[in-house]
Write an enzyme that holds these catalytic residues in place. Structure first.
Site, mmCIF file in Angstrom:
data_model
loop_
_atom_site.group_PDB
_atom_site.id
_atom_site.type_symbol
_atom_site.label_atom_id
_atom_site.label_comp_id
_atom_site.label_asym_id
_atom_site.label_seq_id
_atom_site.Cartn_x
_atom_site.Cartn_y
_atom_site.Cartn_z
ATOM 1 N N GLU A 101 -4.887 -8.966 -0.050
ATOM 2 C CA GLU A 101 -5.666 -8.725 1.170
ATOM 3 C C GLU A 101 -7.130 -8.651 0.752
ATOM 4 O O GLU A 101 -7.478 -7.826 -0.098
ATOM 5 C CB GLU A 101 -5.262 -7.416 1.862
ATOM 6 C CG GLU A 101 -3.888 -7.483 2.514
ATOM 7 C CD GLU A 101 -3.471 -6.198 3.210
ATOM 8 O OE1 GLU A 101 -4.347 -5.480 3.745
ATOM 9 O OE2 GLU A 101 -2.269 -5.903 3.198
ATOM 10 N N GLU A 156 0.840 -1.213 0.000
ATOM 11 C CA GLU A 156 0.000 0.000 0.000
ATOM 12 C C GLU A 156 0.875 1.263 0.000
ATOM 13 O O GLU A 156 0.715 2.149 0.835
ATOM 14 C CB GLU A 156 -0.982 -0.018 1.187
ATOM 15 C CG GLU A 156 -2.002 -1.131 1.073
ATOM 16 C CD GLU A 156 -3.202 -1.014 2.015
ATOM 17 O OE1 GLU A 156 -3.215 -0.142 2.892
ATOM 18 O OE2 GLU A 156 -4.146 -1.822 1.838
HETATM 19 O O1 AHR Z 1 -5.045 -5.782 7.158
HETATM 20 C C1 AHR Z 1 -4.928 -4.582 7.860
HETATM 21 C C2 AHR Z 1 -4.298 -3.484 7.022
HETATM 22 O O2 AHR Z 1 -5.136 -3.177 5.960
HETATM 23 C C3 AHR Z 1 -2.976 -3.801 6.363
HETATM 24 O O3 AHR Z 1 -1.899 -3.612 7.214
HETATM 25 C C4 AHR Z 1 -2.951 -2.836 5.221
HETATM 26 O O4 AHR Z 1 -2.223 -3.329 4.129
HETATM 27 C C5 AHR Z 1 -4.411 -2.600 4.895
HETATM 28 O O5 AHR Z 1 -4.712 -1.268 4.841
#
Ligand code: AHR
Length: 487
Positions: A291, A175
């Protein structure tokens, strides 16, 4: 009645085990406490520091891929802090998503990679671009992967591992449009180019993951990388479903809204592919949804930039509704298995959309765990088109949806009744001997398991009536079932 027809003459592609990946971040009680209690702990049975009950549950889930150490944590993580004698490792500020904790680096490279071997997971390491250097990341790759007797290779051997770990998947930051450095797409792309060039020199077999975001960022990112497209193996995208209202006390409308969000993940994958198609030429670039999952507001008002507004540790209720949303997105993964190269549920224990929860000595699994188990036969199988015709939901869309695959002489069909309150009659157009038929169901869509009631939601055998060319059964409201037939 819903009629479900697996169209065996319409194979889609292989469901890579990487699509059933998980994500372990040093955040809240995911890694420390959830996975790890330390090798000296005598209260909770453990193997080399990892909770035995969690390890056993992970093996049975299954867990073919595991991403670590972040998330936002990755861009603060310095891998050298986590090697060598544990008592000599530095205690750092563990930083991710607004939480700052004392981090004794008990889980480092060796511990994590050993865990992967214990549970049969391929490791996926996320490197530090935000506060690290190109050299630091190159050294990490060399430390893990070289078979030569370089200083780093010898140091790894001295720390207990002579054979290279051969880690293939490497994320170049996380990110980086936000917590990973607030780059612009163009400045990140230029930085990525430098990292990826040098990483390729160290290990030409490493698969490198560039950090994507939304369509706008991805277009600018890929446009900037157009003439160096050979440096990109996968593009990372994240998708959290955040509009389902409270984790437990949701309305009917919010129940369906969450499922719609899960379905909409498909649109994001397809749009990302269209952007890739504009620049990739003949190169295959995988979409890494590294994710994904439900993010309820109780965990924290959504997004890393809301740091400071929360009082908790990213833990939330994990109910049957979340498990139905999981089944919905797994249908998407199967349909899009030629575009998606990997996917990681966020996160593996205790945090966000967790399949496993712990509290002190207690460990229990969530409805999502059971839905993942129901999908185990699809891992590595050939997905086939699956048609479903039947009643619609009050908000529109099919009440019952399904996905099928075949592997080693068996056809597995997973069927989801998305209806909040009505059971559905199913006519599955298949013949053959039933190998197994199980269903995840419960008295309420907001039911969850807990330390005191760990089996409120579980898998049960499904009663199936066999007729020529068809299998007949009833799916309770808000349930997911898998029927396996020998073909
Ligand atoms: O999963 C929690 C957070 O969500 C992670 O650290 C980040 O990559 C995303 O914003």
């Amino acid at each position: 009645m819903t009629t479900i027809s697996p169209v065996l003459s319409k194979p889609i592609g292989t469901v890579s085990p990487r699509l059933y990946g998980h994500f372990a971040e040093h955040l809240g009680r995911c890694c420390y406490d959830g996975l790890w209690v330390g090798p000296k702990n005598q209260d909770v049975p453990q193997t080399r520091g990892f909770r035995q009950d969690v390890v056993d549950a992970l093996k049975a889930m299954p867990t073919p891929l595991l991403r670590w150490p972040g998330g936002c944590y990755a861009d603060h993580y310095h891998w050298r802090d986590g090697i060598g004698a544990p008592e000599q490792r530095p205690v750092r500020l563990g930083l991710s998503c607004g939480l700052a904790v004392e981090d004794d680096n008990g889980i480092g490279t060796h511990e994590f990679l050993d865990l992967c071997e214990m549970i049969g997971a391929e490791p996926y390491l996320a490197g530090n671009m935000g506060s690290g250097s190109v050299q630091e990341m190159c050294d990490w790759v060399e430390y893990c992967n070289t078979s030569r007797k370089t200083n780093l290779g010898l140091e790894r051997a001295k720390n207990g591992r002579e054979q290279p770990y051969k880690v293939k998947l490497w994320g170049v930051g996380n990110e980086n449009w936000g917590c990973g450095g607030n780059y612009s797409a163009e400045s990140y792309a230029l930085e990525y180019r430098r990292y990826a060039t040098m990483l390729r020199h160290v290990d030409e077999k490493a698969e490198l993951v560039v950090c994507g975001f939304d369509d706008h960022w991805n277009r600018r990112l890929m446009e900037t990388l157009r003439h160096h497209i050979g440096l990109v193996d996968h593009i990372s995208i994240h998708r959290y479903w955040i509009h389902g209202g409270p984790g437990i006390d949701f309305s009917e409308q919010q129940y369906y809204r969450l499922l719609e969000e899960a379905d909409d993940t498909e649109r994001f994958i397809v749009t990302t592919q269209e952007i890739l198609d504009g620049v990739r030429g003949t190169r295959n670039i995988g979409i890494a949804l590294d994710e994904w999952g439900v993010w309820h507001p109780e965990s924290r008002p959504w997004g890393p930039d809301n740091a400071g507004t929360m009082t908790d540790n990213y833990e939330q209720a994990c109910t049957v509704r979340d498990a139905i949303a999981t089944a919905a997105v797994l249908e998407v993964f199967h349909r899009q298995c030629n575009l998606l190269s990997l996917a990681n549920l966020a996160q593996i224990v205790n945090v966000l959309h967790a399949p496993i929860l712990t509290n002190g000595k207690a460990m229990w699994v969530t409805p999502t765990y059971y839905v993942l188990q129901l999908h185990a036969p699809h891992v590595g199988a050939e997905a086939v088109r699956t048609d479903a015709y039947g009643p619609v939901l009050p908000v529109g869309g099919k009440a019952v949806t399904a996905t099928s695959s075949r592997k080693e002489g068996q056809i597995a069909v997973t069927i989801t009744n998305r209806h909040l309150s009505e059971a559905q009659e199913i006519n599955l157009k298949l013949s053959g001997e039933i190998v197994s038929a199980r269903v995840m169901t419960s008295d309420a869509a907001n039911a969850e398991n807990s330390a005191t009631r760990p089996n409120r939601v579980q898998l049960e055998n499904l009663e199936v009536k066999t007729e020529p060319e068809q299998l007949l059964f009833t799916l309770p409201a808000h349930s997911v079932a898998t029927v396996i037939v020998a073909s």
